[in-house]
Design a protein around this motif. Structure first.
Motif, short mmCIF file in Angstrom:
data_model
loop_
_atom_site.label_atom_id
_atom_site.label_comp_id
_atom_site.label_asym_id
_atom_site.label_seq_id
_atom_site.Cartn_x
_atom_site.Cartn_y
_atom_site.Cartn_z
N GLY A 95 20.78 45.17 44.79
CA GLY A 95 19.14 44.50 44.88
C GLY A 95 19.31 43.78 43.38
N VAL A 96 20.06 43.72 42.65
CA VAL A 96 19.70 43.08 41.19
C VAL A 96 20.92 41.99 40.89
N THR A 97 20.73 40.89 40.30
CA THR A 97 21.68 40.09 40.04
C THR A 97 21.93 40.14 38.31
N VAL A 98 23.26 40.30 37.92
CA VAL A 98 23.34 40.44 36.29
C VAL A 98 23.78 39.30 35.81
N ASP A 99 23.51 38.97 34.66
CA ASP A 99 24.03 37.88 33.75
C ASP A 99 25.01 38.24 33.18
N TRP A 100 26.34 38.07 33.68
CA TRP A 100 27.40 38.41 33.46
C TRP A 100 28.03 37.88 31.89
N GLY A 101 27.69 36.56 31.78
CA GLY A 101 27.90 35.88 30.33
C GLY A 101 27.35 36.92 29.13
N LEU A 102 26.16 37.12 29.29
CA LEU A 102 25.21 37.84 28.20
C LEU A 102 25.90 39.35 28.21
N ALA A 103 26.05 40.01 29.67
CA ALA A 103 26.72 41.34 29.72
C ALA A 103 28.04 41.44 28.77
N ALA A 104 28.81 40.40 28.86
CA ALA A 104 29.96 40.48 28.28
C ALA A 104 30.02 40.53 26.87
N VAL A 105 29.08 39.39 26.42
CA VAL A 105 28.87 39.51 24.73
C VAL A 105 28.46 40.70 24.22
N VAL A 106 27.39 41.49 24.95
CA VAL A 106 26.77 42.55 24.47
C VAL A 106 27.93 43.80 24.78
N THR A 107 28.64 43.76 25.45
CA THR A 107 29.56 44.66 25.93
C THR A 107 30.72 44.85 24.51
N VAL A 108 31.17 43.69 24.42
CA VAL A 108 32.11 43.37 23.33
C VAL A 108 31.80 44.01 21.82
N ALA A 109 30.55 43.47 21.57
CA ALA A 109 29.79 44.01 20.47
C ALA A 109 29.53 45.45 20.45
N ALA A 110 29.12 46.09 21.32
CA ALA A 110 28.78 47.62 21.72
C ALA A 110 30.11 48.17 21.43
N VAL A 111 31.47 47.81 22.16
CA VAL A 111 32.63 48.43 21.89
C VAL A 111 33.09 48.67 20.56
#
Length: 302
Positions: A195-211
């Motif tokens: 039921g939710v749409t994710v902003d995949w671009g923002l999610a990718a940037v945040v994920t790389v930094a968090a990793v």
């Protein structure tokens, strides 16, 4: 642009928290994505589950190399947690966003209290035996349900469950929790994506930094005493829980400088008291004068 930079910096801290403490990723990620990246609450929760899931999976590596993971306990707990997390993610669509964040903050504060108090056998010499399977399954289901419902990767619940209830040494509880968090986060995300749409671009940037942050935090985890790690985790959760609860206050109260001044003063008093109590502990490293310690012990005895 400023918001993006702050989001990236916050994402690095998310990774460090996960790698070092075995949790705290969503505790940072949800407020970061709501208040800095300006995402709606449910979209922020779904994105945080993706970020925390990937980051935890990568963060497992340095802990595995250091021998700080109980694979059997982690996989059983994680499998049970996945079922609970998926159900929680589906149920979240029926709960108002404000209620989700308030429940999230209250769970943080309750868990932080347990972590700060601790228990005697959470040190490095705790018994190495695995948890009983029925207990692991039950704990996993409950923690997984909360994970999916409020978007918490579960570290702030998994670490206490493994360290306080299961008797794992704190460094091992931290490493094992990352296995559990990764499994449950992906299951919770699957529930939200209905039921939710994710902003995949923002999610990718945040994920790389968090990793990147998680790899740095994992390298530090084995070098910090278990008791210091547990108490640091607890006070960190207290601070973030208070911040999230403050964000749910009525707008007129949030804009009142007198209220925030009083709240800040109270926080300083509580922090000072905690430091004094810590300084009086009988571990041969006391830095608080003995008369002050005697007064504190007398006051607490009453």
């Amino acid at each position: 642009m400023t918001g993006l930079v702050l989001t990236i910096v916050g994402a690095v801290l998310i990774g460090v928290s996960l790698g070092l403490l075995g949790g705290g990723g969503s505790i940072l990620a949800v407020p970061l994505l709501v208040y800095v990246a300006d995402l709606p609450v449910r979209e922020a929760i779904a994105t945080s589950l993706l970020v925390v899931g990937v980051t935890s999976a990568v963060g497992v590596l340095p802990h595995a190399r250091g021998g700080r993971i109980r694979w059997r306990t982690g996989l059983v707990f994680g499998a049970a947690g996945m079922a609970g997390a998926y159900a929680g993610g589906r149920l979240a669509a029926l709960v108002p966003p404000g209620v989700l964040l308030t429940g999230f903050a209250l769970m943080m504060l309750a868990t932080a209290t347990a972590m700060i108090r601790g228990r005697r056998d959470t040190g490095a010499d705790a018994a190495p035996g695995p948890l009983p399977v029925p207990r692991v399954v039950l704990d996993g289901l409950v923690v997984g349900l909360v994970t999916g419902l409020v978007g918490a990767g579960g570290g702030f619940l998994v670490v206490p469950a493994l360290a306080l209830l299961g008797g794992l040494p704190m460094p091992v509880a931290v490493g094992t929790s990352l296995v559990v968090i990764a499994m449950k986060s992906f299951a919770g995300l699957a529930g939200y994506l209905s039921g939710v749409t994710v902003d995949w671009g923002l999610a990718a940037v945040v994920t790389v930094a968090a990793v990147a942050g998680s790899l740095a935090g994992g390298r530090l985890a084995g070098r910090i005493p278990a008791d210091v790690l547990r108490r640091t985790f607890g006070w960190f959760v207290v601070a973030m829980g208070a911040f999230v609860l403050g964000g749910q206050l009525p707008a007129e109260l949030r804009g009142d400088p007198v209220f925030w001044t009083a709240l800040g003063g109270l926080a300083v008093v509580v922090a000072a008291g905690a430091l004094l109590v810590a300084g009086c502990r009988r571990d041969g490293h006391r830095w608080v004068p003995s008369p002050v310690c005697r007064i504190l012990r007398s006051a607490m005895a009453r």
